[in-house]
Motif scaffolding. Structure first.
Motif, PDB file in Angstrom:
ATOM      1  N   SER A 270       0.820  -1.215   0.000  1.00 18.10           N
ATOM      2  CA  SER A 270       0.000   0.000   0.000  1.00 18.10           C
ATOM      3  C   SER A 270       0.855   1.266   0.000  1.00 18.10           C
ATOM      4  O   SER A 270       0.500   2.262  -0.630  1.00 18.10           O
ATOM      5  N   ALA A 271       2.002   1.215   0.670  1.00 22.86           N
ATOM      6  CA  ALA A 271       2.907   2.371   0.749  1.00 22.86           C
ATOM      7  C   ALA A 271       3.787   2.506  -0.501  1.00 22.86           C
ATOM      8  O   ALA A 271       4.524   3.480  -0.629  1.00 22.86           O
ATOM      9  N   GLY A 272       3.729   1.530  -1.408  1.00 19.95           N
ATOM     10  CA  GLY A 272       4.538   1.603  -2.617  1.00 19.95           C
ATOM     11  C   GLY A 272       5.975   1.159  -2.433  1.00 19.95           C
ATOM     12  O   GLY A 272       6.819   1.389  -3.293  1.00 19.95           O
ATOM     13  N   VAL A 273       6.246   0.472  -1.317  1.00 22.34           N
ATOM     14  CA  VAL A 273       7.604  -0.006  -1.029  1.00 22.34           C
ATOM     15  C   VAL A 273       7.879  -1.315  -1.765  1.00 22.34           C
ATOM     16  O   VAL A 273       8.992  -1.556  -2.223  1.00 22.34           O
ATOM     17  N   ILE A 274       6.859  -2.153  -1.877  1.00 18.10           N
ATOM     18  CA  ILE A 274       6.970  -3.408  -2.616  1.00 18.10           C
ATOM     19  C   ILE A 274       5.775  -3.521  -3.562  1.00 18.10           C
ATOM     20  O   ILE A 274       4.766  -2.840  -3.392  1.00 18.10           O
ATOM     21  N   GLU A 275       5.915  -4.403  -4.551  1.00 17.61           N
ATOM     22  CA  GLU A 275       4.824  -4.726  -5.466  1.00 17.61           C
ATOM     23  C   GLU A 275       4.550  -6.214  -5.369  1.00 17.61           C
ATOM     24  O   GLU A 275       5.471  -7.010  -5.173  1.00 17.61           O
ATOM     25  N   ARG A 276       3.293  -6.564  -5.550  1.00 19.77           N
ATOM     26  CA  ARG A 276       2.868  -7.960  -5.515  1.00 19.77           C
ATOM     27  C   ARG A 276       2.669  -8.434  -6.941  1.00 19.77           C
ATOM     28  O   ARG A 276       1.913  -7.838  -7.704  1.00 19.77           O
ATOM     29  N   HIS A 277       3.378  -9.509  -7.322  1.00 19.66           N
ATOM     30  CA  HIS A 277       3.268 -10.073  -8.663  1.00 19.66           C
ATOM     31  C   HIS A 277       2.752 -11.502  -8.558  1.00 19.66           C
ATOM     32  O   HIS A 277       3.389 -12.345  -7.919  1.00 19.66           O
ATOM     33  N   ARG A 278       1.620 -11.760  -9.184  1.00 16.72           N
ATOM     34  CA  ARG A 278       1.035 -13.098  -9.168  1.00 16.72           C
ATOM     35  C   ARG A 278       1.330 -13.776 -10.498  1.00 16.72           C
ATOM     36  O   ARG A 278       1.084 -13.216 -11.562  1.00 16.72           O
ATOM     37  N   THR A 279       1.856 -14.980 -10.429  1.00 12.77           N
ATOM     38  CA  THR A 279       2.127 -15.778 -11.621  1.00 12.77           C
ATOM     39  C   THR A 279       0.895 -16.624 -11.918  1.00 12.77           C
ATOM     40  O   THR A 279       0.385 -17.304 -11.017  1.00 12.77           O
ATOM     41  N   PRO A 280       0.402 -16.600 -13.148  1.00  6.69           N
ATOM     42  CA  PRO A 280      -0.773 -17.410 -13.476  1.00  6.69           C
ATOM     43  C   PRO A 280      -0.474 -18.902 -13.314  1.00  6.69           C
ATOM     44  O   PRO A 280       0.665 -19.334 -13.429  1.00  6.69           O
ATOM     45  N   GLY A 281      -1.503 -19.637 -13.102  1.00  7.62           N
ATOM     46  CA  GLY A 281      -1.359 -21.085 -12.991  1.00  7.62           C
ATOM     47  C   GLY A 281      -1.835 -21.586 -11.649  1.00  7.62           C
ATOM     48  O   GLY A 281      -2.303 -20.831 -10.802  1.00  7.62           O
ATOM     49  N   TRP A 282      -1.705 -22.882 -11.493  1.00  6.82           N
ATOM     50  CA  TRP A 282      -2.120 -23.506 -10.247  1.00  6.82           C
ATOM     51  C   TRP A 282      -0.991 -24.333  -9.706  1.00  6.82           C
ATOM     52  O   TRP A 282      -0.390 -25.088 -10.461  1.00  6.82           O
ATOM     53  N   PRO A 283      -0.597 -24.265  -8.482  1.00  6.33           N
ATOM     54  CA  PRO A 283      -1.155 -23.313  -7.517  1.00  6.33           C
ATOM     55  C   PRO A 283      -0.690 -21.893  -7.835  1.00  6.33           C
ATOM     56  O   PRO A 283       0.360 -21.709  -8.456  1.00  6.33           O
ATOM     57  N   PRO A 284      -1.471 -20.912  -7.409  1.00  8.70           N
ATOM     58  CA  PRO A 284      -1.057 -19.534  -7.665  1.00  8.70           C
ATOM     59  C   PRO A 284       0.241 -19.229  -6.924  1.00  8.70           C
ATOM     60  O   PRO A 284       0.442 -19.669  -5.800  1.00  8.70           O
ATOM     61  N   ARG A 285       1.125 -18.533  -7.585  1.00  2.71           N
ATOM     62  CA  ARG A 285       2.399 -18.150  -6.973  1.00  2.71           C
ATOM     63  C   ARG A 285       2.476 -16.633  -6.935  1.00  2.71           C
ATOM     64  O   ARG A 285       2.159 -15.968  -7.919  1.00  2.71           O
ATOM     65  N   VAL A 286       2.905 -16.134  -5.792  1.00  6.39           N
ATOM     66  CA  VAL A 286       3.021 -14.691  -5.606  1.00  6.39           C
ATOM     67  C   VAL A 286       4.449 -14.365  -5.216  1.00  6.39           C
ATOM     68  O   VAL A 286       5.035 -15.021  -4.352  1.00  6.39           O
ATOM     69  N   ARG A 287       5.005 -13.391  -5.879  1.00  6.78           N
ATOM     70  CA  ARG A 287       6.343 -12.904  -5.560  1.00  6.78           C
ATOM     71  C   ARG A 287       6.212 -11.419  -5.281  1.00  6.78           C
ATOM     72  O   ARG A 287       5.534 -10.696  -5.981  1.00  6.78           O
ATOM     73  N   TYR A 288       6.860 -10.999  -4.193  1.00  4.34           N
ATOM     74  CA  TYR A 288       6.882  -9.585  -3.824  1.00  4.34           C
ATOM     75  C   TYR A 288       8.220  -9.013  -4.255  1.00  4.34           C
ATOM     76  O   TYR A 288       9.260  -9.632  -4.049  1.00  4.34           O
ATOM     77  N   VAL A 289       8.167  -7.834  -4.890  1.00  3.88           N
ATOM     78  CA  VAL A 289       9.364  -7.220  -5.465  1.00  3.88           C
ATOM     79  C   VAL A 289       9.529  -5.820  -4.888  1.00  3.88           C
ATOM     80  O   VAL A 289       8.571  -5.045  -4.825  1.00  3.88           O
ATOM     81  N   LEU A 290      10.744  -5.499  -4.501  1.00  2.01           N
ATOM     82  CA  LEU A 290      11.063  -4.173  -3.979  1.00  2.01           C
ATOM     83  C   LEU A 290      10.958  -3.145  -5.104  1.00  2.01           C
ATOM     84  O   LEU A 290      11.462  -3.374  -6.206  1.00  2.01           O
ATOM     85  N   THR A 291      10.312  -2.030  -4.840  1.00  2.00           N
ATOM     86  CA  THR A 291      10.185  -0.958  -5.835  1.00  2.00           C
ATOM     87  C   THR A 291      11.371  -0.004  -5.711  1.00  2.00           C
ATOM     88  O   THR A 291      12.180  -0.111  -4.779  1.00  2.00           O
ATOM     89  N   SER A 292      11.451   0.943  -6.628  1.00  2.00           N
ATOM     90  CA  SER A 292      12.516   1.950  -6.527  1.00  2.00           C
ATOM     91  C   SER A 292      12.340   2.779  -5.253  1.00  2.00           C
ATOM     92  O   SER A 292      13.326   3.158  -4.624  1.00  2.00           O
ATOM     93  N   GLN A 293      11.093   3.029  -4.849  1.00  2.00           N
ATOM     94  CA  GLN A 293      10.864   3.726  -3.579  1.00  2.00           C
ATOM     95  C   GLN A 293      11.354   2.892  -2.405  1.00  2.00           C
ATOM     96  O   GLN A 293      11.884   3.417  -1.435  1.00  2.00           O
ATOM     97  N   GLY A 294      11.173   1.587  -2.511  1.00  2.00           N
ATOM     98  CA  GLY A 294      11.663   0.691  -1.469  1.00  2.00           C
ATOM     99  C   GLY A 294      13.176   0.681  -1.391  1.00  2.00           C
ATOM    100  O   GLY A 294      13.759   0.717  -0.310  1.00  2.00           O
TER     101      GLY A 294
END
Length: 98
Positions: A52-76
């Protein structure tokens, strides 16, 4: 300062940011393993807060099971000197108390 504290506010948040600064990106399970003192609820709350603060982004990879990777932003990444200063101050404080 208020804006920075709002992004880093809450117990454990700076430690979660530290893990992202070390890794750049991480899955929930990687963070959970790196920070075993955090409950699932706290980690989930901190990830939502940082997203919410823009420090990280949530990236969901399509498929099953769903996979989520959090990535540090430039603000982070820009928080690195702040977190480093907190670590250095805490280390100096600990040494002074001992």
């Amino acid at each position: 300062m208020d804006i920075t504290l709002a992004a880093l506010g809450g117990r454990w948040t700076p430690l979660v940011v530290r893990e992202f600064l070390r890794r750049g990106q991480a899955t929930y399970s990687e963070l959970s393993a790196a920070l075993p003192a955090l409950s699932d609820k706290v980690l989930s709350d901190r990830l939502a807060q940082l997203t919410s603060a823009g420090v990280i982004e949530r990236h969901r990879t399509p498929g099953w099971p769903p996979r989520v990777r959090y990535v540090l932003t430039s603000q982070g990444r820009a928080l690195e000197p702040v977190v480093r200063s907190m670590w250095e101050w805490g280390t100096a404080r600990r040494d002074a108390l001992n």
